[in-house]
Design a protein around this motif. Structure first.
Motif, PDB file in Angstrom:
ATOM      1  N   GLU A   1      10.966  11.667 -15.920  1.00 51.90           N
ATOM      2  CA  GLU A   1       9.615  11.416 -16.413  1.00 51.90           C
ATOM      3  C   GLU A   1       9.548  11.517 -17.934  1.00 51.90           C
TER       4      GLU A   1
ATOM      5  N   ARG B   1      14.127   7.347  -4.940  1.00 47.69           N
ATOM      6  CA  ARG B   1      12.762   7.697  -4.544  1.00 47.69           C
ATOM      7  C   ARG B   1      12.744   8.964  -3.684  1.00 47.69           C
TER       8      ARG B   1
ATOM      9  N   SER C   1      -8.195   5.972  -1.279  1.00 43.88           N
ATOM     10  CA  SER C   1      -7.493   4.880  -0.603  1.00 43.88           C
ATOM     11  C   SER C   1      -7.256   3.690  -1.521  1.00 43.88           C
TER      12      SER C   1
ATOM     13  N   ASP D   1      -9.147   1.998  -5.464  1.00 44.63           N
ATOM     14  CA  ASP D   1      -9.525   2.290  -6.844  1.00 44.63           C
ATOM     15  C   ASP D   1     -10.368   3.553  -6.917  1.00 44.63           C
TER      16      ASP D   1
ATOM     17  N   MET E   1      -5.157  12.250 -11.183  1.00 46.64           N
ATOM     18  CA  MET E   1      -4.250  11.279 -10.588  1.00 46.64           C
ATOM     19  C   MET E   1      -4.593  11.134  -9.108  1.00 46.64           C
ATOM     20  N   ASN E   2      -4.435   9.928  -8.611  1.00 45.78           N
ATOM     21  CA  ASN E   2      -4.679   9.679  -7.190  1.00 45.78           C
ATOM     22  C   ASN E   2      -3.540  10.294  -6.379  1.00 45.78           C
TER      23      ASN E   2
ATOM     24  N   ALA F   1      -2.660   9.571  -3.482  1.00 45.10           N
ATOM     25  CA  ALA F   1      -1.922   8.544  -2.739  1.00 45.10           C
ATOM     26  C   ALA F   1      -0.775   7.976  -3.562  1.00 45.10           C
ATOM     27  N   ASP F   2      -0.852   8.033  -4.895  1.00 45.47           N
ATOM     28  CA  ASP F   2       0.225   7.520  -5.739  1.00 45.47           C
ATOM     29  C   ASP F   2       1.440   8.414  -5.750  1.00 45.47           C
ATOM     30  N   ALA F   3       1.293   9.637  -5.270  1.00 52.79           N
ATOM     31  CA  ALA F   3       2.414  10.584  -5.244  1.00 52.79           C
ATOM     32  C   ALA F   3       3.240  10.470  -3.981  1.00 52.79           C
ATOM     33  N   GLU F   4       2.879   9.581  -3.075  1.00 51.70           N
ATOM     34  CA  GLU F   4       3.628   9.453  -1.831  1.00 51.70           C
ATOM     35  C   GLU F   4       4.833   8.556  -2.059  1.00 51.70           C
TER      36      GLU F   4
END
Length: 274
Positions: A118, A181, A245, A247, A268-269, A271-274
């Protein structure tokens, strides 16, 4: 002597017939066809003792069927955590969360790989130094090769002169490195498990606030003990992870605007960390 010899022959014949009958019964019990090879050691009738097959036979005779053994995990698949109220930090109910995510083994080496990945993405890579072919100056030889008593020199643009080029200097490049990943997700689970073990992971019912003012959100974070007070003279370290889910939801719009101007607070969402 003759009756004794006749009796002996009769006994031998009777023993042979009994042996044939017993062997045939054993073959029928074990399901052996007439053309198959007999086992090297017969199993007595009514016995559960294992008998090894004869050499050269195909398949198993009396061996039990192989079964796959699977270890049983003595720990439950979930762990418990409090759900808190965002405005007052009061407990509401107990949640069951996945043990594989919030109680996973803490791998500091995997976390280091993810952090390095990162941080390298944040590097611009625009550093550049001029070489001897890029600096300004003449390329003529500044002194004769021999007769001066000094070292041999060429152009003034050589690295040993002031104003000369840089030898092996940095050039513009990308510092990006690759990471699998699954390794990145393992690092995320390790961080969440460490925060859960340190009691620094808080579950809230919602993040809806009435005002979009930065001061109101900062006051809530300080009252709940999630952000340091102004007297501490240090920035907060808070990551807000609402689960969305798609925006940005309309109910989280105030939270997104209010958290922009607070140093150390990011959103941060989840869901983006999955």
């Amino acid at each position: 002597m003759q009756p004794i010899g006749r009796t002996s022959r009769l006994l031998c014949t009777l023993q042979q017939q009994v042996a044939k009958a017993g062997f045939g019964l054993t073959r029928q019990l074990h399901g052996i066809s007439e053309g198959a090879q007999a086992p090297s050691v017969q199993r007595p009738i009514g016995s559960n003792r294992r008998v090894a097959p004869a050499a050269g036979t195909v398949g198993t005779l009396n061996w039990p069927q192989s079964q796959q053994l699977r270890a049983v995990n003595p720990f439950p698949s979930t762990i418990q955590a409090w759900m808190m109220d965002f405005g007052s930090n009061n407990p509401l109910e107990i949640l069951d969360v996945q043990r594989s995510v919030f109680a996973a083994p803490i791998r500091t080496d995997i976390i280091h790989r993810a952090v390095t990945y990162e941080r390298n993405l944040l590097r611009q890579g625009t550093h550049s130094a001029r070489t001897r072919s890029e600096v300004r100056g003449s390329t003529r030889k500044i002194q004769p090769q021999k007769g001066t008593g000094g070292a041999r020199h060429g152009t003034r643009r050589a690295p040993q002169y002031v104003g000369g080029g840089k030898a092996h200097g940095p050039k513009s490049r990308s510092h990006e490195i690759g990471i699998q990943r699954k390794v990145w997700l393992m690092a995320l689970r390790s961080v969440l498990s460490a925060k859960y073990a340190q009691d620094q992971l808080i579950f809230v019912d919602n993040m809806n606030i009435e005002s979009h003012r930065t001061g109101d959100l900062n006051r809530v974070l300080q009252v709940n003990g999630w952000a340091p007070l102004p007297s501490a003279r240090r920035d907060a370290s808070i990551m807000l992870l609402p689960l969305m889910s798609g925006d940005l939801a309309a109910s989280l719009r105030n939270m997104e605007i209010a958290s922009r101007n607070i140093s150390g607070v990011s959103m941060m969402n989840a869901a983006d960390a999955e």
